[in-house]
Scaffold this active site. Structure first.
Site, PDB file in Angstrom:
ATOM      1  N   ASP A 147       2.964  -0.408   5.993  1.00 11.81           N
ATOM      2  CA  ASP A 147       3.020  -1.404   4.915  1.00 11.81           C
ATOM      3  C   ASP A 147       1.624  -1.641   4.327  1.00 11.81           C
ATOM      4  O   ASP A 147       0.675  -0.938   4.653  1.00 11.81           O
ATOM      5  CB  ASP A 147       3.623  -2.707   5.430  1.00 11.81           C
ATOM      6  CG  ASP A 147       2.784  -3.299   6.555  1.00 11.81           C
ATOM      7  OD1 ASP A 147       1.705  -2.741   6.861  1.00 11.81           O
ATOM      8  OD2 ASP A 147       3.196  -4.317   7.138  1.00 11.81           O
TER       9      ASP A 147
ATOM     10  N   ASP B  78      -0.530  -4.103   4.781  1.00 10.54           N
ATOM     11  CA  ASP B  78      -1.574  -4.461   5.743  1.00 10.54           C
ATOM     12  C   ASP B  78      -2.040  -3.235   6.516  1.00 10.54           C
ATOM     13  O   ASP B  78      -3.232  -3.079   6.794  1.00 10.54           O
ATOM     14  CB  ASP B  78      -1.045  -5.512   6.735  1.00 10.54           C
ATOM     15  CG  ASP B  78      -0.924  -6.874   6.072  1.00 10.54           C
ATOM     16  OD1 ASP B  78      -1.567  -7.069   5.018  1.00 10.54           O
ATOM     17  OD2 ASP B  78      -0.180  -7.728   6.596  1.00 10.54           O
TER      18      ASP B  78
END
Ligand code: 0RA
Length: 642
Positions: free
Chosen positions: A502, A504
């Protein structure tokens, strides 16, 4: 009936054997049969046109990726010579395409081949590795064409029309029985041709991709040459002086250099020999560094910026924040090093050194404000280096007292043989826990990282040694950082970044890659850095072994295969993994860590370079480009918290 029947004489047979050898061992000629090798075919053909541009006869090169992955390269040069070779009785043009290393043999001492891909093998290799190749030449008032299949002539050169223009067009379709993939990556070609255009001042290179529904096109032409290159590299950085420094000398060994300092702390010097990126440096880089150090020290002394009691500024201090590109042309380059991208010719050192000594000293005398801005930065770098040395000694002393140099969070492996050992740098404590339980502790070590990383863009080495996130990475790898970095000391042969798929995860990957790129570059150059690929999906059904999918295409493929076995979509449970933390230790082992089944992606210098570029953009001081980037990529970076 073919119009031209070939009689194979001794030379011709040798020719065929030559190209047969290329087909038998393609890797020897183009490095690999992966997508890299595939792109290489294009570079080889374009290089020939670039040579024609360097000889002063070609101003424009058009490259088209046509539907079906056919490549078309067209230039407006003189056209490949078409006269019949007295010995082989075939045209010069056909010889170029059928005789190994024929390039450069024609036209006597009309010049030397200067451009050339990593392997510089020429058109005949491309021909040998293509299902078919068509060459069309315009010269001497005519249009001439010939065709080959898998390196063999199926139509010799024949006049097919009239033309007042001159030029060469090559179309080829790579051989699918040789290459792993035939799907060209537009961005990769775009980057290479941008680079080529920077390196060949004034040459226009146009790249088009007409495969998809929305055609893509890029046009590159830089009158500024390397000056434009440096401006491009620094576009997101804060500059210490407006115009890049530019020096050029067209002697026996032509040298072109451009330099611009930024407020960043990293050193970005790119070097090229005959348009080949020498990522391992070599004698040209050596000469440049020596001259740079000498000129700035001499200048600082003569202007009393360095006092008598002061020691000399060190090379590292003088290169802090520098962006430079060095391009030299060498007639018989010797390439050394692990990846054969290190220039070995010793005569080049002195040529570059004396030219930079002279030109740069003049430049500083004529531009005292620029000199002052750069030297102020060098001096503060020198102070920081001293502080870093003290910080490092403190760390060393402290660790000596604690009798261990390894970070507390590291779950080390039992083997001490770096060649077989790997360390997983894992984002987050929970994923770290699963990784620790799931690993093979004999050769796999786990280092969990958590929370926000230090912004290396805004930190110098002293901050990095003291940083509680990066210090464990430095200690675990065990080979120091920056100019202290010693690749022979690494504790693991594979340093594997394992982060979620993702935003992050992408953030932490970019941060770590940037850190490795700036402070442990040899680790990337040596091929020791990898990205783990956790699966995105799991398909499950009672009585069936779980099936993991790593991409959306993978998932579609799995659905298809299972359907053929009579298992419909509605019978299958689909789990989408949002993070590594959702997998239990066994699943993590099976999908991401088991060397038998996992997928690892080796990080290349290109990857690291673009991570670095993105990083400067997102973390650096220039607000304008960052805003532009975020607006342009809004749909991709929705959750990026910057
Ligand atoms: C004249 C002489 C020579 C080469 C060319 C023209 C020429 C070759 C290519 C390949 C792609 N485009 C081209 N345009 C022109 C021979 C020079 C030599 O081999 O030394």
């Amino acid at each position: 009936m073919e119009k031209f029947e070939h009689e194979y004489n001794a030379e011709q047979i040798q020719v065929l054997e030559g190209l047969e050898a290329v087909r038998k061992r393609p890797g020897m000629y183009i490095g690999s049969v992966s997508i890299r090798g595939l792109h290489h075919l294009v570079y080889e053909i374009v290089d020939n046109s670039v040579d024609e541009a360097l000889a002063g006869y070609c101003t424009e090169i058009n490259i088209i990726i046509e539907p079906g992955n056919i490549i078309c390269v067209k230039d407006n040069g003189r056209g490949i010579p078409i006269d019949i070779h007295p010995k082989t009785k075939i045209s010069a043009a056909e010889t170029v395409y059928t005789v190994l290393h024929a390039g450069g043999k024609f036209g006597g001492d009309s010049g030397y081949k200067v451009s050339g891909g990593l392997h510089g093998v020429g058109a005949s290799v491309v021909n040998a590795l293509s299902e078919w190749t068509e060459v069309t030449i315009q010269r001497d008032g005519g249009i001439y064409a010939m065709r080959f299949e898998r390196g063999k002539t199926v139509k010799s050169l024949e006049r097919i029309g009239d033309s007042k223009e001159t030029g060469t067009q090559v179309r080829f379709f790579a051989d699918g029985t040789i290459f792993e993939t035939l799907e060209y990556e537009y961005e990769v070609l775009e980057n290479r041709f941008r680079e080529m255009a920077f390196l060949t001042k004034g040459l226009k290179i146009i790249l088009e991709d007409t495969r998809g529904e929305t055609p893509r096109k890029a046009e590159f032409c830089f009158e500024g040459g390397l000056r434009s290159f440096v401006e491009y590299l620094n576009k997101n950085k804060e500059k210490l002086h407006k115009d890049p420094i530019y020096i050029e000398k067209n002697g026996d060994i032509p040298v072109e250099i451009s330099i611009q300092y930024t407020s960043a702390y990293s050193e970005n010097i790119y070097t090229f020999v005959n348009n080949i990126n020498t990522i391992e440096g070599g004698t040209h880089l050596e000469g440049f560094k020596r001259a740079l150090t000498k000129v700035f020290n001499d200048y600082a002394r003569s202007k009393n910026i360095l006092k008598e009691k002061d020691g000399n500024l060190q090379g590292d201090d003088i290169r802090e924040g520098i962006t430079a590109v060095i391009s030299v042309k060498v007639k018989e380059p010797q390439f050394e090093g692990q990846t054969k991208t290190k220039l070995g010719n010793s005569e080049v050192t002195g040529v570059v050194q004396s030219m930079v000594n002279e030109s740069l000293a003049n430049f500083l005398e004529e531009n005292p404000n620029v000199a002052k801005a750069i030297l102020e930065k060098c001096i503060s770098a020198s102070r920081a280096r001293e502080a870093a040395r003290k910080a490092r000694e403190l760390v060393r002393r402290k660790s000596a007292l604690e009798s261990t140099t390894l970070p507390g969070k590291l779950a080390d492996c039992s083997s001490k043989n770096p060649e077989e050992c790997e360390v997983y740098i894992v984002e987050g404590d929970s994923a770290g826990g699963s990784a620790k339980q799931g690993r093979d502790r004999k050769f796999q070590a786990i280092l969990p990282l958590w929370g926000k990383m230090l912004n290396v863009e805004k930190a110098r080495a002293d901050k990095i040694y003291g940083n509680d996130k990066l210090n464990p990475v430095i200690l675990a790898v065990g080979a120091g950082i920056g100019s202290d970095f010693d690749i022979t000391k690494i504790r693991y042969g594979k340093v594997i970044i394992m982060a979620d798929a993702d935003v992050d995860g992408a953030h932490i990957r970019t941060l770590l890659l940037t850190f490795f790129f700036r402070y442990m570059r040899p680790l990337i150059e040596n091929g020791n850095v990898f990205l783990a690929q956790p699966p995105l999906y799991k398909l499950s059904k009672k009585g069936m072994t779980d099936r993991y999918c790593y991409t959306d295409e993978d998932l579609e493929q799995a659905y298809k295969e299972l359907e053929e076995k009579g298992i419909g979509r509605d019978q299958l449970g689909l789990q989408r993994y949002k993070g590594l933390g959702e997998m239990n230790p066994e699943q993590l082992w099976e999908t991401t860590m088991n060397p038998e089944t996992r997928i690892l992606v080796k990080v290349t210098m290109d990857d690291a370079m673009s991570a670095d570029e993105t990083f400067s953009l997102l973390m650096g001081d220039e607000v304008g480009p960052r805003r532009d980037f975020i607006q342009a990529n809004a749909k991709y970076v929705k959750n990026l918290d910057i």
